[in-house]
Every structure is written in C-alpha cells, then in structure tokens.
Design a protein around this motif. Structure first.
Motif, mmCIF file in Angstrom:
data_model
loop_
_atom_site.group_PDB
_atom_site.id
_atom_site.type_symbol
_atom_site.label_atom_id
_atom_site.label_comp_id
_atom_site.label_asym_id
_atom_site.label_seq_id
_atom_site.Cartn_x
_atom_site.Cartn_y
_atom_site.Cartn_z
ATOM 1 N N GLY A 124 0.818 -1.306 0.013
ATOM 2 C CA GLY A 124 0.100 0.147 0.008
ATOM 3 C C GLY A 124 0.795 1.129 -0.058
ATOM 4 O O GLY A 124 0.622 2.263 -0.685
ATOM 5 N N VAL A 125 1.976 1.256 0.811
ATOM 6 C CA VAL A 125 2.856 2.338 0.925
ATOM 7 C C VAL A 125 3.441 2.549 -0.676
ATOM 8 O O VAL A 125 3.564 3.791 -0.995
ATOM 9 N N CYS A 126 3.916 1.401 -1.183
ATOM 10 C CA CYS A 126 4.634 1.562 -2.446
ATOM 11 C C CYS A 126 3.547 2.125 -3.323
ATOM 12 O O CYS A 126 3.904 3.064 -4.303
ATOM 13 N N GLY A 127 2.369 1.702 -3.426
ATOM 14 C CA GLY A 127 1.280 2.263 -4.391
ATOM 15 C C GLY A 127 1.029 3.890 -4.075
ATOM 16 O O GLY A 127 0.861 4.615 -5.109
ATOM 17 N N LEU A 128 0.941 4.232 -2.729
ATOM 18 C CA LEU A 128 0.944 5.557 -2.410
ATOM 19 C C LEU A 128 2.059 6.522 -2.953
ATOM 20 O O LEU A 128 1.928 7.460 -3.275
ATOM 21 N N GLY A 129 3.225 5.694 -2.940
ATOM 22 C CA GLY A 129 4.340 6.522 -3.519
ATOM 23 C C GLY A 129 4.044 6.764 -4.867
ATOM 24 O O GLY A 129 4.315 7.761 -5.532
ATOM 25 N N TRP A 130 3.817 5.698 -5.566
ATOM 26 C CA TRP A 130 3.710 6.109 -7.149
ATOM 27 C C TRP A 130 2.447 6.925 -7.502
ATOM 28 O O TRP A 130 2.548 7.807 -8.483
ATOM 29 N N VAL A 131 1.379 6.943 -6.618
ATOM 30 C CA VAL A 131 0.149 8.013 -6.869
ATOM 31 C C VAL A 131 0.797 9.176 -6.481
ATOM 32 O O VAL A 131 0.424 10.148 -7.255
ATOM 33 N N THR A 132 1.483 9.456 -5.309
ATOM 34 C CA THR A 132 1.975 10.673 -4.991
ATOM 35 C C THR A 132 2.890 11.404 -6.264
ATOM 36 O O THR A 132 2.585 12.606 -6.384
ATOM 37 N N ALA A 133 3.744 10.555 -6.637
ATOM 38 C CA ALA A 133 4.562 10.850 -7.773
ATOM 39 C C ALA A 133 3.905 11.444 -8.920
ATOM 40 O O ALA A 133 4.029 12.360 -9.359
ATOM 41 N N LEU A 139 0.126 18.591 -10.163
ATOM 42 C CA LEU A 139 0.116 20.069 -9.306
ATOM 43 C C LEU A 139 1.070 21.102 -9.816
ATOM 44 O O LEU A 139 0.753 22.343 -9.592
ATOM 45 N N ILE A 140 2.031 20.954 -10.650
ATOM 46 C CA ILE A 140 3.001 21.955 -11.158
ATOM 47 C C ILE A 140 2.889 22.168 -12.538
ATOM 48 O O ILE A 140 2.950 23.205 -13.082
ATOM 49 N N TYR A 173 3.388 21.266 2.132
ATOM 50 C CA TYR A 173 3.761 20.333 3.137
ATOM 51 C C TYR A 173 5.161 19.590 3.208
ATOM 52 O O TYR A 173 5.849 19.220 4.086
ATOM 53 N N VAL A 174 5.657 19.681 1.961
ATOM 54 C CA VAL A 174 6.736 18.927 1.561
ATOM 55 C C VAL A 174 7.329 19.788 0.234
ATOM 56 O O VAL A 174 6.446 19.754 -0.809
ATOM 57 N N ARG A 175 8.591 20.187 0.146
ATOM 58 C CA ARG A 175 9.259 20.571 -0.956
ATOM 59 C C ARG A 175 9.225 19.886 -2.088
ATOM 60 O O ARG A 175 9.107 20.368 -3.369
ATOM 61 N N HIS A 176 9.505 18.721 -1.985
ATOM 62 C CA HIS A 176 9.720 17.786 -3.088
ATOM 63 C C HIS A 176 8.787 16.496 -3.092
ATOM 64 O O HIS A 176 9.326 15.233 -3.039
ATOM 65 N N PRO A 177 7.258 16.585 -3.416
ATOM 66 C CA PRO A 177 6.677 15.245 -3.277
ATOM 67 C C PRO A 177 6.932 14.406 -4.463
ATOM 68 O O PRO A 177 6.677 13.071 -4.317
ATOM 69 N N LEU A 178 7.249 14.892 -5.688
ATOM 70 C CA LEU A 178 7.541 13.866 -6.535
ATOM 71 C C LEU A 178 8.632 12.902 -6.102
ATOM 72 O O LEU A 178 8.553 11.678 -6.282
ATOM 73 N N TYR A 179 9.795 13.388 -5.576
ATOM 74 C CA TYR A 179 10.870 12.627 -5.322
ATOM 75 C C TYR A 179 10.371 11.793 -4.061
ATOM 76 O O TYR A 179 10.920 10.703 -3.896
ATOM 77 N N LEU A 180 9.502 12.449 -3.049
ATOM 78 C CA LEU A 180 9.425 11.730 -1.955
ATOM 79 C C LEU A 180 8.298 10.287 -2.451
ATOM 80 O O LEU A 180 8.463 9.315 -1.911
ATOM 81 N N ARG A 232 10.339 27.596 5.586
ATOM 82 C CA ARG A 232 9.294 26.799 6.080
ATOM 83 C C ARG A 232 8.724 25.493 6.026
ATOM 84 O O ARG A 232 8.051 25.224 6.574
ATOM 85 N N VAL A 233 9.071 25.059 4.589
ATOM 86 C CA VAL A 233 8.679 23.567 4.378
ATOM 87 C C VAL A 233 9.848 22.662 4.292
ATOM 88 O O VAL A 233 10.979 22.836 3.844
ATOM 89 N N ASN A 234 9.413 21.430 4.863
ATOM 90 C CA ASN A 234 10.558 20.522 5.001
ATOM 91 C C ASN A 234 11.066 19.770 3.263
ATOM 92 O O ASN A 234 10.075 19.965 2.592
ATOM 93 N N MET A 235 12.093 19.333 3.404
ATOM 94 C CA MET A 235 12.471 18.979 1.848
ATOM 95 C C MET A 235 11.888 17.489 1.459
ATOM 96 O O MET A 235 11.028 17.446 0.516
#
Length: 262
Positions: A124-133, A139-140, A173-180, A232-235
């Motif tokens: 599930g976390v793996c799938g969440l990662g791909w969806v987040t990326a 978003l940009i 909430y995070v500067r690099h959600p794609l990399y996250l 202001r925002v974490n990496m």
C-alpha cells in the motif's frame, strides 16, 4: 522542423514516457513485466554491480546534466527551444529502457516480510508512492514538465508565460513530493533483494544530489521567495509549514501571489 512534425515528436516523447513509467512500476515491484529487477540469469557479483551502477550512472548523468540551465542554453543552439523538453524526456525514457533491458539481477534476499498484514501495508505504501509522484506532476503542470505544452504552444505560434512561483496542495507540506513518492515506491517492498537494495540506494543518493542542484536553480530563478519557502517547508519529510523570518527584500524581490514551484 515543421510544426506538425514537432507536435508529433512531442507526443511520441510523451508516449515513450508513459510506456517507460508504467514498465518501471512493474520492473521495481516485479509485477506483470517480462523482465523485472529480480528476474534473469545472475551474472558474477562484481560484474553485476559494475553493470548496474553504470546503468544508474548513465541515467543520473543524463537526467541531471540536461536539466541544468547552462546546458539548456547550449543545447538549444542545436535543438529548437520548443523541442528541448521533449528531447530531454525522450532521452530519459531511453536511458531507463536501457536500464530495464540490461539490469543484472542480484537475487540474494535482504529481507522478506511474510505476514499478510505487513505485506499489504508495504504494498500500500508503495502504491501511495507511485500515486504521490504522479499527482505531483499535475500540481505543477504535467504537460509542461513532459514537453507537450511547449510543442503545442509552438504550433499555435504563442509564447508560454514565464514561470511563476506557487505551492499548491502537497507542496505546502513537503518541497519535493515527486521525489518523496519515488522514494516510497522504491523502498516499500515486502521482498528486498540485493539488486533492489542497490537500485534504491543509488536512486536515493541521486535524489539527494538532484535536489541540491534543482534548488540552486530555483533560488537563482525565484530568489528570496524560494529561500523563504525552504525555511518554511521540509525537503522530503511532510509536515506543517513553519514560520520563517522574512529578509528585507529589494524592490525587484517583492513577493507576488504564490503560483508555481519549478
């Protein structure tokens, strides 16, 4: 190059990206692809490590060098500006396809989670990662990031607006959600082989280096706006925005309404 041909080239590069990223999901997760990160005939250990690091290094070099503004200024002396991003995307896709094809498996088990609940959680976390990326690209500006918007703008004979700074949704909430997202996708696995670990470690190192290069470019582009954003925002670790001291701005560094990161 004719405008119709330019659009066709941009669409072909985008199609190559889609095929590559979908294959990447199967390659890393060992799902539904003919060759994954753990399949194939193992080579001698030293050979496998050298080959795999060379493939990862080729991708990292292409992905980093071609993204730098100085390279873009030189490169667009030979490649039309409207095709610069599509060419970058196409070459990145080809570098990844080469990696998928030539990757040498290292099947030794580092960890193997057998409990059904724990396996489901990791998947599930793996799938969440791909969806987040994937969501992060929209978003940009997904189609500008992948070169499609540029070729259609050139076909319509219009200029794209200058980049503006914004922090939509996840970027607050995070500067690099794609990399996250990529890091979650690559590390969250119920079965970690030595080859998968090598891949995850190398990509993690590349991400940390790439962030430094990317943020240097963003500071050059957006100045104190981006410096305040970094305060202001974490990496990579999501969290609420922090209050940051606002430096004295010169008249040309006044802050417009936030609009885009990157």
């Amino acid at each position: 190059m004719g405008r119709i041909l330019s659009v066709s080239y941009g669409i072909a590069a985008y199609a190559a990206f889609l095929v590559t990223i979908l294959y990447a999901i199967g390659f890393v997760g060992d799902w539904l692809v003919p060759k994954s990160i753990d399949t194939g005939v193992p080579a001698p250990l030293a050979t496998a490590i050298v080959v795999n690091l060379a493939l990862l290094g080729l991708f990292a070099a292409q992905h980093s060098v071609m993204a730098r503004p100085a390279f873009k200024r030189w490169w667009t002396r030979f490649v039309p500006t409207a095709l610069e991003r599509s060419t970058y995307v196409l070459l990145a896709s080809l570098a990844l396809m080469l990696l998928f094809w030539q990757w040498q498996p290292l099947p030794q088990t580092v960890w193997n989670v057998e409990g059904p609940a724990a396996r489901a959680l990791l998947l599930g976390v793996c799938g969440l990662g791909w969806v987040t990326a994937f969501v992060s690209t929209f978003l940009i500006h997904h189609f500008e990031l992948l070169g499609v918007r540029q070729v259609f703008a050139a076909r319509a004979n219009r200029q794209l607006p200058a980049p503006r700074f914004k922090t939509p949704s996840l970027y607050r909430y995070v500067r690099h959600p794609l990399y996250l997202g990529f890091l979650l996708a690559f590390w969250a696995t119920p079965h970690m082989s030595a080859g998968h670990l090598l891949f995850a470690l190398a990509i993690s190192g590349y991400v940390l280096l790439g962030i430094q290069l990317e943020e240097r470019d963003l500071i050059e582009l957006f100045g104190n706006q981006y410096r305040r954003y970094r305060q202001r925002v974490n990496m990579l670790l999501p969290g609420p925005e922090r209050r940051a001291a606002r430096p004295h701005a010169s008249p040309d560094e006044s802050e417009p309404a936030p609009q885009s990161v990157g």
